[in-house]
Design a protein around this motif. Structure first.
Motif, PDB file in Angstrom:
ATOM      1  N   GLU A   1      45.476  41.216  53.299  1.00  0.00           N
ATOM      2  CA  GLU A   1      44.143  41.419  52.747  1.00  0.00           C
ATOM      3  C   GLU A   1      44.240  42.561  51.738  1.00  0.00           C
ATOM      4  O   GLU A   1      44.645  43.668  52.089  1.00  0.00           O
ATOM      5  CB  GLU A   1      43.147  41.766  53.852  1.00  0.00           C
ATOM      6  CG  GLU A   1      43.019  40.669  54.905  1.00  0.00           C
ATOM      7  CD  GLU A   1      42.160  41.122  56.075  1.00  0.00           C
ATOM      8  OE1 GLU A   1      41.025  41.597  55.830  1.00  0.00           O
ATOM      9  OE2 GLU A   1      42.620  41.009  57.217  1.00  0.00           O
TER      10      GLU A   1
ATOM     11  N   CYS B   1      47.349  49.606  57.865  1.00  0.00           N
ATOM     12  CA  CYS B   1      46.393  49.952  56.810  1.00  0.00           C
ATOM     13  C   CYS B   1      47.125  50.800  55.769  1.00  0.00           C
ATOM     14  O   CYS B   1      47.793  51.776  56.139  1.00  0.00           O
ATOM     15  CB  CYS B   1      45.211  50.742  57.372  1.00  0.00           C
ATOM     16  SG  CYS B   1      44.270  49.854  58.644  1.00  0.00           S
TER      17      CYS B   1
ATOM     18  N   ARG C   1      37.376  43.317  46.337  1.00  0.00           N
ATOM     19  CA  ARG C   1      38.228  42.388  47.083  1.00  0.00           C
ATOM     20  C   ARG C   1      39.026  41.511  46.129  1.00  0.00           C
ATOM     21  O   ARG C   1      38.525  41.067  45.099  1.00  0.00           O
ATOM     22  CB  ARG C   1      37.362  41.509  47.994  1.00  0.00           C
ATOM     23  CG  ARG C   1      38.149  40.520  48.851  1.00  0.00           C
ATOM     24  CD  ARG C   1      37.217  39.663  49.679  1.00  0.00           C
ATOM     25  NE  ARG C   1      36.350  38.858  48.840  1.00  0.00           N
ATOM     26  CZ  ARG C   1      36.684  37.681  48.326  1.00  0.00           C
ATOM     27  NH1 ARG C   1      37.900  37.180  48.552  1.00  0.00           N
ATOM     28  NH2 ARG C   1      35.836  37.012  47.579  1.00  0.00           N
TER      29      ARG C   1
ATOM     30  N   ARG D   1      46.208  45.269  55.846  1.00  0.00           N
ATOM     31  CA  ARG D   1      45.196  45.521  54.816  1.00  0.00           C
ATOM     32  C   ARG D   1      45.711  46.599  53.866  1.00  0.00           C
ATOM     33  O   ARG D   1      46.268  47.600  54.320  1.00  0.00           O
ATOM     34  CB  ARG D   1      43.875  45.977  55.444  1.00  0.00           C
ATOM     35  CG  ARG D   1      43.177  44.882  56.248  1.00  0.00           C
ATOM     36  CD  ARG D   1      41.783  45.343  56.653  1.00  0.00           C
ATOM     37  NE  ARG D   1      41.825  46.417  57.630  1.00  0.00           N
ATOM     38  CZ  ARG D   1      40.782  47.209  57.893  1.00  0.00           C
ATOM     39  NH1 ARG D   1      39.662  47.081  57.204  1.00  0.00           N
ATOM     40  NH2 ARG D   1      40.881  48.144  58.823  1.00  0.00           N
TER      41      ARG D   1
ATOM     42  N   TYR E   1      37.713  54.025  51.559  1.00  0.00           N
ATOM     43  CA  TYR E   1      38.228  53.345  50.369  1.00  0.00           C
ATOM     44  C   TYR E   1      38.166  51.837  50.530  1.00  0.00           C
ATOM     45  O   TYR E   1      37.865  51.113  49.572  1.00  0.00           O
ATOM     46  CB  TYR E   1      39.650  53.819  50.061  1.00  0.00           C
ATOM     47  CG  TYR E   1      39.671  55.084  49.241  1.00  0.00           C
ATOM     48  CD1 TYR E   1      39.473  55.046  47.860  1.00  0.00           C
ATOM     49  CD2 TYR E   1      39.853  56.326  49.834  1.00  0.00           C
ATOM     50  CE1 TYR E   1      39.460  56.194  47.092  1.00  0.00           C
ATOM     51  CE2 TYR E   1      39.844  57.492  49.086  1.00  0.00           C
ATOM     52  CZ  TYR E   1      39.650  57.424  47.711  1.00  0.00           C
ATOM     53  OH  TYR E   1      39.627  58.577  46.974  1.00  0.00           O
ATOM     54  N   TRP E   2      38.434  51.349  51.717  1.00  0.00           N
ATOM     55  CA  TRP E   2      38.383  49.903  51.955  1.00  0.00           C
ATOM     56  C   TRP E   2      36.970  49.376  51.710  1.00  0.00           C
ATOM     57  O   TRP E   2      36.783  48.333  51.073  1.00  0.00           O
ATOM     58  CB  TRP E   2      38.827  49.604  53.385  1.00  0.00           C
ATOM     59  CG  TRP E   2      38.799  48.140  53.720  1.00  0.00           C
ATOM     60  CD1 TRP E   2      37.858  47.473  54.439  1.00  0.00           C
ATOM     61  CD2 TRP E   2      39.769  47.147  53.349  1.00  0.00           C
ATOM     62  NE1 TRP E   2      38.168  46.140  54.542  1.00  0.00           N
ATOM     63  CE2 TRP E   2      39.335  45.912  53.885  1.00  0.00           C
ATOM     64  CE3 TRP E   2      40.959  47.196  52.616  1.00  0.00           C
ATOM     65  CZ2 TRP E   2      40.054  44.743  53.704  1.00  0.00           C
ATOM     66  CZ3 TRP E   2      41.677  46.007  52.435  1.00  0.00           C
ATOM     67  CH2 TRP E   2      41.226  44.806  52.982  1.00  0.00           C
TER      68      TRP E   2
ATOM     69  N   ARG F   1      42.626  44.854  48.359  1.00  0.00           N
ATOM     70  CA  ARG F   1      41.489  45.299  47.568  1.00  0.00           C
ATOM     71  C   ARG F   1      41.988  46.301  46.523  1.00  0.00           C
ATOM     72  O   ARG F   1      43.086  46.849  46.677  1.00  0.00           O
ATOM     73  CB  ARG F   1      40.401  45.917  48.444  1.00  0.00           C
ATOM     74  CG  ARG F   1      39.794  44.899  49.412  1.00  0.00           C
ATOM     75  CD  ARG F   1      38.595  45.442  50.165  1.00  0.00           C
ATOM     76  NE  ARG F   1      38.051  44.425  51.049  1.00  0.00           N
ATOM     77  CZ  ARG F   1      36.943  44.568  51.765  1.00  0.00           C
ATOM     78  NH1 ARG F   1      36.259  45.706  51.708  1.00  0.00           N
ATOM     79  NH2 ARG F   1      36.509  43.598  52.551  1.00  0.00           N
TER      80      ARG F   1
ATOM     81  N   VAL G   1      44.741  48.811  50.136  1.00  0.00           N
ATOM     82  CA  VAL G   1      43.918  49.158  48.983  1.00  0.00           C
ATOM     83  C   VAL G   1      44.855  49.672  47.900  1.00  0.00           C
ATOM     84  O   VAL G   1      45.632  50.610  48.140  1.00  0.00           O
ATOM     85  CB  VAL G   1      42.881  50.243  49.334  1.00  0.00           C
ATOM     86  CG1 VAL G   1      42.058  50.602  48.094  1.00  0.00           C
ATOM     87  CG2 VAL G   1      41.967  49.782  50.460  1.00  0.00           C
TER      88      VAL G   1
ATOM     89  N   PHE H   1      40.885  55.896  54.983  1.00  0.00           N
ATOM     90  CA  PHE H   1      41.177  54.503  54.642  1.00  0.00           C
ATOM     91  C   PHE H   1      39.908  53.661  54.684  1.00  0.00           C
ATOM     92  O   PHE H   1      39.644  52.866  53.775  1.00  0.00           O
ATOM     93  CB  PHE H   1      42.217  53.919  55.596  1.00  0.00           C
ATOM     94  CG  PHE H   1      42.429  52.442  55.382  1.00  0.00           C
ATOM     95  CD1 PHE H   1      43.276  51.992  54.374  1.00  0.00           C
ATOM     96  CD2 PHE H   1      41.753  51.499  56.139  1.00  0.00           C
ATOM     97  CE1 PHE H   1      43.457  50.632  54.133  1.00  0.00           C
ATOM     98  CE2 PHE H   1      41.922  50.141  55.920  1.00  0.00           C
ATOM     99  CZ  PHE H   1      42.774  49.709  54.913  1.00  0.00           C
ATOM    100  N   ASP H   2      39.113  53.800  55.734  1.00  0.00           N
ATOM    101  CA  ASP H   2      37.911  52.980  55.888  1.00  0.00           C
ATOM    102  C   ASP H   2      36.948  53.173  54.727  1.00  0.00           C
ATOM    103  O   ASP H   2      36.299  52.222  54.276  1.00  0.00           O
ATOM    104  CB  ASP H   2      37.215  53.320  57.206  1.00  0.00           C
ATOM    105  CG  ASP H   2      38.000  52.843  58.421  1.00  0.00           C
ATOM    106  OD1 ASP H   2      38.855  51.952  58.253  1.00  0.00           O
ATOM    107  OD2 ASP H   2      37.761  53.373  59.519  1.00  0.00           O
TER     108      ASP H   2
END
Length: 331
Positions: A192, A139, A247, A166, A241-242, A194, A168, A238-239
């Protein structure tokens, strides 16, 4: 009995001894026989009480065997001072006792590592080791400035061995030429991605068990940690902001924009690829100049296309476009 109800207990006098002391104060002193009469004590008990008060400095003893009270303002102050010195000795012993405790913990169970890493080369080595060690998940919160070269091979290798990657990105990540191409390369390989308008830190979090965090925006230092409390906080960061980020798919980073006016007209239609891209980039806070570079058009041309989108959605600004697009289920 609570300490507030028996304050003399704090200097070693229990409730019975305090009662005897108060009786002697009212009389100016006394003898063992007087205590036997006043309190119904046997003689040995009375002698013991007088001796305790004498040792505490609250009574003086005459040669006749009679005890006389001492001014409590001085006698009790001396008792308090003596107890204060005793408590200070206990407090001073806490440091050495704490060292014994720490030593036992160090020798028993290895402690999670948390340290500062300084210098671009050392930070880069840490960054690469983290990604190479990933087994389940990577992450990232990414923002400029970037100290390291693009790391597509590391991320691609991680994805091939089943690691979920993932990231961001701050919108400023794509201000420079080539930013969109680099992201498109990563997304096409399985990352992934974002985008958000801005990020407070740069973060690499691996398997929710170890992390590297930049200390300042332009610093070459990072904080490396394995400490569970810090990992928990960074995971939550992190969660958050994700969940809030816009996306991006491979189409967002590599597909060519549609011609002006493309797509059918009508309130029930689906958005064109260009419209969907613009809405995603609006939500991420990406500037017009950066969007124009991604589309490969001039800023002037881009703004004309943005006005077309506004007209389609019946608005005059980015916020209104987001609201109208949400009502049409375009987001």
């Amino acid at each position: 009995m609570a300490e507030a109800d028996a304050p003399m207990a704090l200097v070693g006098l229990d409730a019975d001894t305090e009662a005897v002391y108060r009786e002697l104060l009212t009389r100016g002193g006394g003898t063992a026989d007087s205590l036997v009469t006043a309190f119904g004590l046997n003689r040995s008990q009375a002698v013991a009480q007088l001796d305790r008060l004498h040792r505490s400095g609250l009574l003086s003893r005459r040669s006749s065997g009679e005890y006389q009270t001492v001014d409590p303002r001085h006698a009790l102050a001396a008792l308090v001072e003596s107890r204060t010195r005793q408590l200070a000795a206990v407090r001073d012993a806490a440091s050495s006792l704490g060292e014994l405790f720490d030593e036992a913990r160090r020798s028993g169970t290895p402690q999670p590592d948390t340290r500062t890493i300084s210098g671009a080369e050392e930070v880069g080595d840490c960054y690469y080791r983290l990604k190479q060690a990933a087994r389940r998940e990577i992450c990232e919160l990414q923002r400029p400035p970037y100290l390291l070269a693009p790391n597509e091979p590391l991320d691609e290798a991680a994805i091939r061995r089943g690691v979920r990657v993932r990231a961001v990105y701050a919108a400023a990540s794509f201000d420079d030429d080539g930013g969109w191409q680099d992201l498109g390369s990563l997304v096409s390989r399985g990352e992934e991605a974002r985008v958000v308008p801005a990020l407070p830190v740069k973060l690499v979090l691996v398997d929710r068990s170890v992390a590297s965090l930049t200390l300042e925006g332009g610093s070459t230092d990072c904080l490396y940690t394995e400490a569970p409390p810090l990992i928990e906080v960074l995971s939550e960061l992190f969660d958050r902001y994700w969940a809030a980020a816009a996306r991006l798919s491979a189409a967002d980073t590599s597909a060519a924009p549609a011609p002006d006016g493309a797509g059918p007209v009508g309130g029930a239609r689906r958005p064109t690829e260009e419209e969907r891209q613009l809405l995603a980039l609006f939500a991420a806070g990406v500037k017009d100049d950066a969007i124009a570079r991604q589309f490969g058009v001039s800023t002037r041309t881009l703004r004309r296309r943005i006005q077309n989108l506004y007209a389609e959605l019946g608005t005059t600004n980015r916020f209104g476009a987001g609201v109208a697009a949400a009502r049409r289920n375009w987001l």
